[in-house]
Design a protein around this motif. Structure first.
Motif, PDB file in Angstrom:
ATOM      1  N   PRO A  41      47.884  49.341  28.565  1.00  0.00           N
ATOM      2  CA  PRO A  41      49.202  49.674  28.023  1.00  0.00           C
ATOM      3  C   PRO A  41      50.281  49.667  29.100  1.00  0.00           C
ATOM      4  N   GLY A  42      51.360  48.956  28.835  1.00  0.00           N
ATOM      5  CA  GLY A  42      52.470  48.923  29.769  1.00  0.00           C
ATOM      6  C   GLY A  42      52.274  48.034  30.975  1.00  0.00           C
ATOM      7  N   LYS A  43      51.156  47.304  31.002  1.00  0.00           N
ATOM      8  CA  LYS A  43      50.872  46.433  32.148  1.00  0.00           C
ATOM      9  C   LYS A  43      50.728  44.987  31.695  1.00  0.00           C
ATOM     10  N   GLU A  44      50.890  44.082  32.639  1.00  0.00           N
ATOM     11  CA  GLU A  44      50.699  42.680  32.329  1.00  0.00           C
ATOM     12  C   GLU A  44      49.207  42.353  32.225  1.00  0.00           C
ATOM     13  N   ARG A  45      48.941  41.298  31.472  1.00  0.00           N
ATOM     14  CA  ARG A  45      47.559  40.834  31.367  1.00  0.00           C
ATOM     15  C   ARG A  45      47.088  40.309  32.715  1.00  0.00           C
ATOM     16  N   GLU A  46      45.851  40.614  33.074  1.00  0.00           N
ATOM     17  CA  GLU A  46      45.314  40.128  34.343  1.00  0.00           C
ATOM     18  C   GLU A  46      43.960  39.461  34.133  1.00  0.00           C
ATOM     19  N   GLY A  47      43.692  38.491  34.979  1.00  0.00           N
ATOM     20  CA  GLY A  47      42.392  37.845  34.953  1.00  0.00           C
ATOM     21  C   GLY A  47      41.359  38.722  35.632  1.00  0.00           C
ATOM     22  N   VAL A  48      40.266  38.987  34.956  1.00  0.00           N
ATOM     23  CA  VAL A  48      39.210  39.834  35.495  1.00  0.00           C
ATOM     24  C   VAL A  48      38.134  38.988  36.168  1.00  0.00           C
ATOM     25  N   SER A  49      37.643  38.005  35.441  1.00  0.00           N
ATOM     26  CA  SER A  49      36.590  37.144  35.967  1.00  0.00           C
ATOM     27  C   SER A  49      36.546  35.876  35.145  1.00  0.00           C
ATOM     28  N   CYS A  50      36.217  34.778  35.800  1.00  0.00           N
ATOM     29  CA  CYS A  50      36.139  33.488  35.112  1.00  0.00           C
ATOM     30  C   CYS A  50      34.911  32.716  35.590  1.00  0.00           C
ATOM     31  N   ILE A  51      34.421  31.834  34.736  1.00  0.00           N
ATOM     32  CA  ILE A  51      33.195  31.103  35.027  1.00  0.00           C
ATOM     33  C   ILE A  51      33.343  29.665  34.558  1.00  0.00           C
ATOM     34  N   ASN A  52      32.809  28.730  35.338  1.00  0.00           N
ATOM     35  CA  ASN A  52      32.999  27.328  34.970  1.00  0.00           C
ATOM     36  C   ASN A  52      32.014  26.901  33.884  1.00  0.00           C
ATOM     37  N   SER A  53      32.115  25.644  33.470  1.00  0.00           N
ATOM     38  CA  SER A  53      31.351  25.180  32.303  1.00  0.00           C
ATOM     39  C   SER A  53      29.843  25.295  32.496  1.00  0.00           C
ATOM     40  N   SER A  54      29.366  25.009  33.698  1.00  0.00           N
ATOM     41  CA  SER A  54      27.918  25.067  33.937  1.00  0.00           C
ATOM     42  C   SER A  54      27.428  26.479  34.205  1.00  0.00           C
ATOM     43  N   GLY A  55      28.352  27.362  34.539  1.00  0.00           N
ATOM     44  CA  GLY A  55      27.968  28.718  34.907  1.00  0.00           C
ATOM     45  C   GLY A  55      27.665  28.889  36.380  1.00  0.00           C
ATOM     46  N   ALA A  56      27.830  27.815  37.135  1.00  0.00           N
ATOM     47  CA  ALA A  56      27.469  27.862  38.552  1.00  0.00           C
ATOM     48  C   ALA A  56      28.559  28.436  39.437  1.00  0.00           C
ATOM     49  N   ARG A  57      29.776  28.462  38.959  1.00  0.00           N
ATOM     50  CA  ARG A  57      30.918  28.939  39.760  1.00  0.00           C
ATOM     51  C   ARG A  57      31.597  30.097  39.057  1.00  0.00           C
ATOM     52  N   THR A  58      31.853  31.142  39.810  1.00  0.00           N
ATOM     53  CA  THR A  58      32.505  32.321  39.257  1.00  0.00           C
ATOM     54  C   THR A  58      33.602  32.804  40.209  1.00  0.00           C
ATOM     55  N   VAL A  59      34.522  33.556  39.650  1.00  0.00           N
ATOM     56  CA  VAL A  59      35.567  34.176  40.457  1.00  0.00           C
ATOM     57  C   VAL A  59      35.871  35.543  39.857  1.00  0.00           C
ATOM     58  N   TYR A  60      36.215  36.487  40.728  1.00  0.00           N
ATOM     59  CA  TYR A  60      36.477  37.851  40.287  1.00  0.00           C
ATOM     60  C   TYR A  60      37.790  38.365  40.869  1.00  0.00           C
ATOM     61  N   ALA A  61      38.456  39.208  40.121  1.00  0.00           N
ATOM     62  CA  ALA A  61      39.606  39.924  40.666  1.00  0.00           C
ATOM     63  C   ALA A  61      39.103  40.889  41.740  1.00  0.00           C
TER      64      ALA A  61
END
Length: 126
Positions: A41-61
């Motif tokens: 609430p009251g904050k902008e949306r943020e990216g938490v974690s994302c994963i590529n199509s194969s699942g081999a690459r990830t990124v985290y906040a």
């Protein structure tokens, strides 16, 4: 109809764990990058974690590194977000999203996502 459906949210005490699921309906996740995003609430949306199509690459906040783990099961067309050591500041609505765009891991949470789920509430409170 193409849909993403999140589940697994709820109320948990600080230090507790939850596992969110993002199930795809009407399409395969094999060629999609998937992201988990959150908005408090009251904050902008943020990216938490994302994963590529194969699942081999990830990124985290930075705020969730070492506590959250993203994984992808293409056979089940489902992406998971395991959240451990939860803190009150993790309280937010969590959304999953899908994109056919391809980029390097560092930018996976920064690109445009075409398809979004309806969100699931996560509340961390004692």
């Amino acid at each position: 109809q193409l849909q993403l459906v999140e589940s697994g949210g709820g109320l948990v005490q600080p230090g507790g764990s939850l596992r969110l699921s993002c199930a795809a309906s009407g399409f395969s996740l094999d060629y999609y990058t998937i992201g988990w995003f959150r908005q408090a609430p009251g904050k902008e949306r943020e990216g938490v974690s994302c994963i590529n199509s194969s699942g081999a690459r990830t990124v985290y906040a930075d705020s969730v590194k070492g506590r959250f783990t993203i994984s992808k099961d293409n056979a089940k067309a489902t992406v998971y977000l395991q959240m451990d050591s939860l803190k009150p500041e993790d309280t937010a609505v969590y959304y999953c999203a899908a994109t056919e765009l391809v980029t390097s891991p560092d930018f996976m949470c920064m690109i445009e996502y075409e398809l979004w789920g309806q969100g699931t509430q996560v509340t961390v409170s004692s």
